[in-house]
Design a protein around this motif. Sequence first.
Motif, PDB file in Angstrom:
ATOM      1  N   VAL A  21      34.127  46.050  34.674  1.00  0.00           N
ATOM      2  CA  VAL A  21      35.416  45.606  35.205  1.00  0.00           C
ATOM      3  C   VAL A  21      36.100  44.723  34.168  1.00  0.00           C
ATOM      4  CG1 VAL A  21      36.601  44.386  37.065  1.00  0.00           C
ATOM      5  CG2 VAL A  21      34.496  45.677  37.555  1.00  0.00           C
TER       6      VAL A  21
ATOM      7  N   PRO B 200      39.452  42.689  33.855  1.00  0.00           N
ATOM      8  CA  PRO B 200      40.698  42.175  34.415  1.00  0.00           C
ATOM      9  C   PRO B 200      41.840  42.240  33.400  1.00  0.00           C
ATOM     10  CG  PRO B 200      38.880  40.691  34.890  1.00  0.00           C
ATOM     11  CD  PRO B 200      38.373  41.687  33.900  1.00  0.00           C
TER      12      PRO B 200
ATOM     13  N   THR C  22      44.087  45.163  44.885  1.00  0.00           N
ATOM     14  CA  THR C  22      43.881  45.403  43.452  1.00  0.00           C
ATOM     15  C   THR C  22      44.126  46.873  43.126  1.00  0.00           C
ATOM     16  OG1 THR C  22      41.500  45.632  43.844  1.00  0.00           O
ATOM     17  CG2 THR C  22      42.299  43.478  43.115  1.00  0.00           C
TER      18      THR C  22
ATOM     19  N   ASP D 292      37.252  38.193  41.429  1.00  0.00           N
ATOM     20  CA  ASP D 292      38.332  38.485  40.491  1.00  0.00           C
ATOM     21  C   ASP D 292      39.292  37.307  40.409  1.00  0.00           C
ATOM     22  OD1 ASP D 292      39.949  40.465  38.833  1.00  0.00           O
ATOM     23  OD2 ASP D 292      41.396  39.952  40.406  1.00  0.00           O
TER      24      ASP D 292
ATOM     25  N   TYR E 233      37.678  34.432  38.477  1.00  0.00           N
ATOM     26  CA  TYR E 233      37.674  34.705  37.037  1.00  0.00           C
ATOM     27  C   TYR E 233      39.048  34.434  36.433  1.00  0.00           C
ATOM     28  CZ  TYR E 233      36.769  37.007  32.595  1.00  0.00           C
ATOM     29  OH  TYR E 233      36.628  37.259  31.250  1.00  0.00           O
ATOM     30  N   ARG E 234      40.082  34.936  37.070  1.00  0.00           N
ATOM     31  CA  ARG E 234      41.433  34.755  36.534  1.00  0.00           C
ATOM     32  C   ARG E 234      41.846  33.287  36.529  1.00  0.00           C
ATOM     33  NH1 ARG E 234      44.142  39.864  36.420  1.00  0.00           N
ATOM     34  NH2 ARG E 234      42.867  41.460  37.436  1.00  0.00           N
TER      35      ARG E 234
ATOM     36  N   SER F 232      34.920  40.804  33.329  1.00  0.00           N
ATOM     37  CA  SER F 232      34.374  39.956  34.387  1.00  0.00           C
ATOM     38  C   SER F 232      33.069  40.444  34.980  1.00  0.00           C
ATOM     39  CB  SER F 232      35.393  39.803  35.515  1.00  0.00           C
ATOM     40  OG  SER F 232      35.685  41.069  36.095  1.00  0.00           O
TER      41      SER F 232
END
Length: 296
Positions: free
Chosen positions: A16, A18, A46, A84, A87-88, A97
């Motif tokens: 994955v 991002p 998403t 997600d 992480y962002r 990620s």
Amino acid sequence: MTRSTAAGTHPLDHMVLPTRSLDVARARLTSLGFVVAPTGIHPFGTENCCVFLADGTYLEPLAVGDKQAATKVIADGNVFVTRDRVYRDSHGDEGFSAMVLGTGNADADHARYVEAGISAGDMLGFSRAFTDPAGKSDIASFKLAFAAGVEATDAFLFACERVNAPDVDRTALQAHANGATGIVEVAAVSDRPAEQRRLISVAVDDPTADGQGGTFHLPNADLSVLDAASFTARFGLPAGAPTKLRFAAVVFSVRSADVTSRLLAANSIKHDIAGNDIVVQPAPGQGAAFIFREIQ
């Protein structure tokens, strides 16, 4: 189709990556010589534009298409979207990620994660439409089980069961101009590589794995966990700030290094040579360092 495992170890399924924008990711990956699949929309806010490889693995550039829907499912406990977002918030909208492992029984993986104390939360099952370049559509269904370290890390692993593989022809999606045919290695950086072995051993379902030399040998690829100095020495890349565990690079097998390097040059993609590897540093829409290695 779910690929078989060997010696109790789960194979690499996908990664994955991002990104802020699928348009940026699509443009970057196309310039790197990849064929990029049509946009896929998840039912929880998403969306992705995947790169499928002939060995069955794939890249999943992931963007947030509907922030309101994403925020709602985070409140409802959706682990995939929550991680997600985390992480962002911590690292920005570009990166690498999660590493995803193939499985034929996500329920069993979830039970193992819970027993080992590494479960990241509730399982997730969902379906989405998949469309091939010719416009043929079918439904892809997945069941996910999530694992993470007791302490917060940049890395996130989960098992993915392909409950229903769409009946579409991916041949055209796997014919990449750069000659990429598969993934041979995923490299992670850690300032405590030895401490990550238990998490990874449980995640890949191989209790005997000890990451000899910092490398876990999955059925279809290697996962290398390197300290900063070793990562830089191997790939000629900066390792970044100290971190418990961070996925940093993907090594692709290509048919011809000359073909790959000529394509990158023609598309004005800056790249370096490190031994037998062609190294492209991360960029918006790319997320990780991409390394192309000729393998006959």
